[in-house]
Design a protein around this motif. Sequence first.
Motif, mmCIF file in Angstrom:
data_model
loop_
_atom_site.group_PDB
_atom_site.id
_atom_site.type_symbol
_atom_site.label_atom_id
_atom_site.label_comp_id
_atom_site.label_asym_id
_atom_site.label_seq_id
_atom_site.Cartn_x
_atom_site.Cartn_y
_atom_site.Cartn_z
ATOM 1 N N ALA A 1 5.315 -18.442 1.051
ATOM 2 C CA ALA A 1 4.887 -17.461 2.050
ATOM 3 C C ALA A 1 5.797 -16.246 2.034
ATOM 4 N N ALA A 2 7.103 -16.482 1.960
ATOM 5 C CA ALA A 2 8.054 -15.366 1.916
ATOM 6 C C ALA A 2 7.823 -14.503 0.677
ATOM 7 N N ARG A 3 7.494 -15.128 -0.435
ATOM 8 C CA ARG A 3 7.244 -14.405 -1.688
ATOM 9 C C ARG A 3 6.008 -13.517 -1.584
ATOM 10 N N LEU A 4 5.023 -13.953 -0.805
ATOM 11 C CA LEU A 4 3.772 -13.210 -0.677
ATOM 12 C C LEU A 4 3.833 -12.114 0.387
ATOM 13 N N ALA A 5 4.970 -11.984 1.064
ATOM 14 C CA ALA A 5 5.102 -10.959 2.100
ATOM 15 C C ALA A 5 4.964 -9.560 1.503
ATOM 16 N N PRO A 6 4.402 -8.625 2.269
ATOM 17 C CA PRO A 6 4.301 -7.248 1.772
ATOM 18 C C PRO A 6 5.665 -6.576 1.740
ATOM 19 N N SER A 7 5.779 -5.570 0.893
ATOM 20 C CA SER A 7 6.981 -4.736 0.866
ATOM 21 C C SER A 7 6.581 -3.346 0.398
ATOM 22 N N SER A 8 7.376 -2.380 0.715
ATOM 23 C CA SER A 8 7.070 -0.992 0.378
ATOM 24 C C SER A 8 6.955 -0.822 -1.134
ATOM 25 N N GLY A 9 5.791 -0.364 -1.555
ATOM 26 C CA GLY A 9 5.557 -0.181 -2.983
ATOM 27 C C GLY A 9 5.413 -1.480 -3.741
ATOM 28 N N GLY A 10 5.607 -2.602 -3.054
ATOM 29 C CA GLY A 10 5.558 -3.902 -3.716
ATOM 30 C C GLY A 10 6.838 -4.259 -4.448
ATOM 31 N N THR B 1 8.960 -16.868 9.007
ATOM 32 C CA THR B 1 9.047 -17.424 10.359
ATOM 33 C C THR B 1 7.672 -17.839 10.872
ATOM 34 N N ALA B 2 6.671 -17.019 10.616
ATOM 35 C CA ALA B 2 5.306 -17.356 11.036
ATOM 36 C C ALA B 2 4.791 -18.574 10.276
ATOM 37 N N ALA B 3 5.104 -18.640 8.983
ATOM 38 C CA ALA B 3 4.681 -19.792 8.187
ATOM 39 C C ALA B 3 5.342 -21.067 8.693
ATOM 40 N N ALA B 4 6.613 -20.973 9.078
ATOM 41 C CA ALA B 4 7.326 -22.130 9.609
ATOM 42 C C ALA B 4 6.665 -22.613 10.897
#
Length: 209
Positions: free
Chosen positions: A33-42, A143-146
Amino acid sequence: MALLEDLKWRAAIKIFDADKKVSDEQLNDLLAAARLAPSSGGLQPYRIIVVTDPAVRAKLREVGYNQAQITDASALIIFAAETKVDEQLVATFIDNVATTRGVDRASLAGFEGMVNGSIKSRTEAENIAWAQKQAYISVGVLTAAAADLKIDACSMEGFSVDGFNEVLGLTEKGLTASVAVAVGYRSDADVYSKAAKVRKPEDQLFIRI
């Protein structure tokens, strides 16, 4: 919405049950889940360090103001921001985009130039601060996934950054510790799990225009 009920259930646990462990499968789900989180520009300008070794965690507790979560939770997950946000970081990302999507790398030149331009417009300190902000997005998703898995989590900034960097050897890796998340299961002795959740009233939080 099930997520709302999950978020109502979660709490920032301070006392973990040291005898209850998160399974490897569940831990891998949290990391996915943490790996799939969005980030700026990816770009994902951070690394995620999973610490389960008791000896290492004992050292981290010494530089973490003796907080029991560091050693008593099932695992300690540390988000460390990249300190070298530069053209090489971008180039590695663009290489990954081209490979993953099966496109000609040359077709990504415009995007690469735009990202590099954004990075060069900021100072080194500003880029590190930006990288830390991206890491926090991933912390939120984890945190949401947990909560969805009914695994307790406690995000922590209360530690010596230099101390964490030294124990984990992060500086030589071009990283700096930003935030840690203890994950595991709450102890019955934890008062925060039983306390009413305190948040701003809607009219003091939301501005609708």
